[in-house]
Design an enzyme around this catalytic site. Sequence first.
Site, mmCIF file in Angstrom:
data_model
loop_
_atom_site.group_PDB
_atom_site.id
_atom_site.type_symbol
_atom_site.label_atom_id
_atom_site.label_comp_id
_atom_site.label_asym_id
_atom_site.label_seq_id
_atom_site.Cartn_x
_atom_site.Cartn_y
_atom_site.Cartn_z
ATOM 1 C CB CYS A 10 -44.937 35.007 51.065
ATOM 2 S SG CYS A 10 -46.301 35.257 52.202
ATOM 3 C CB SER A 28 -45.551 40.825 40.887
ATOM 4 O OG SER A 28 -44.572 39.873 41.197
#
Length: 557
Positions: free
Chosen positions: A125, A473
Amino acid sequence: MKDASRANSRVMIDGPNRAPARAMMRAAGYTDADFRKPLIGVAHSWIEIMPCTMHLRRIAEWVKEGIREAGGTPVECNTIAVSDGIAMGTEGMKASLVSREVVADSIELVVRGHQLDALVAISGCDKTIPGCVMALARLDVPGLMLYGGSIMPGRFEGRDVTIGDVFEAVGAHNAGRLSEAKLDELERVACPGAGACGGQFTANTMATAFEAMGISPAGSSGVPALDPRREAVARDAGRLVMRLLKEDQRPSRVITRDGLENAIAAVMATGGSTNAVLHLLAVAREANVELGIDDFDRISARTPLLADMKPWGRFTAPDMDKAGGIMLVLQRLLEAGLLKKDALTVTGRTIGEEARAARETPGQEVVRPLATPLAPSGGLVILRGSLAPDGCVTKVAGHRTPTRSYVAKVFDREEDAFAAVEEKRIIAGDIVVIRYEGPKGGPGMREMLAVTGAIVGAGLGESVALVTDGRFSGATHGIVVGHVAPEAASGGPIALVRDGDTITIDVAKRRIDLNVDGAELAERRSSWHAPQARYTRGVLAKYAKLVGSASEGAVTG
């Protein structure tokens, strides 16, 4: 003659006085034959709470098999991970950027503490990817980073969807544009299995960047997480690290100025995440390579936007893989004379050689020809001005960016801004200012996907702007400006903004300005006081004391 490939490990395990060390290792299953071979670290961030990393132990097993086949002794170790997608919009998100430092620190400590000879760092991630490369840069033992691969897209109402669609659906539901039943249906299909978030969000952006840099083997990053080809990719990585060790090829030969410029160009050409600015600055600092925030703008200005990728475009990372992979993008940049083609990669070939070998799938639509780019310049822009004297970053991929002034609505916490969107207090023409969310002030520089997703989901993505000293993000799109420096907690001008002020964003001139005269700002500053620390104990308190500016990568050392 001593074996040069065991220069580190023989200090730990050879000779009569190292009998205690060998005794401990025998208890863990190591044999005399293992002791005679180089010890190769296989670090990964397996954790079972999220899809991004839940498959990494299996990948590690394949890497270990490749190491054994090539004459090494693998030593598997685990580090941490924090899921941005799960923590987003909560206090837990403050742990995300901090985890990058912990990943790098923990891998460094294991390799140094056990005198390992080489390293394969397996990432999944967002923060594990730069964390792995930061560790490789610090240690400078022969090694490489292997990305675990993207999740496949989900299917909803006949179209591909990602986790970004779920965040935007929350906003649509709050605005009355999507039923709860449809939101539930989307939630259940958006993430169909293992792998990192499927658009050109932060994970795939950083995987793209590091393959372009050459610290990941060419062609390795694009293979989806559960694709049958991933076993061969992992085994090859295990064999490759043994060759790097034999030839004494170290990360310092790959993480160079040219390699970093190629990484930036790949981010710009694919419309990647704003987080790439933070992470590549941090890697450059670990590698002792000079790189500044304005280099991103310089490279963006000359790099065409070529890849039509989510969150703002049509395609996902698996689509890019089918089209020809990131090497196809680099092939385009090579043809345009924009690739530092002689930069070395971990394969032993130059990035130019790897890019020339790319094969384009006939009829693919993901990567545009040079003659018809999506935009003539890259997807990220650096702004400066009275609101951000030390710079900030905005993503321009996928939308028009006319010069415009907005009316400020100011929030000192992300949660308060989200509530304002939810309660329909944000209207067209507003600029949502979220401050005290920077590296020090948050601490931890939270991402604002919950807020930006809600804004886009409410249909305000092209009429409402958002500016913050926090982050975004990679799934964020719209009129957003982040990483404002100096941050509010350090007394930056963003701390002085009040409701009703106007802020002008002029991308063409690379400006962002607070339209308040100097005398008024001086009066506001005279009454401003730094807020009390939100955390006084533990890792977040420690981080707040050590962390530097976002304009320098938000590093702690």
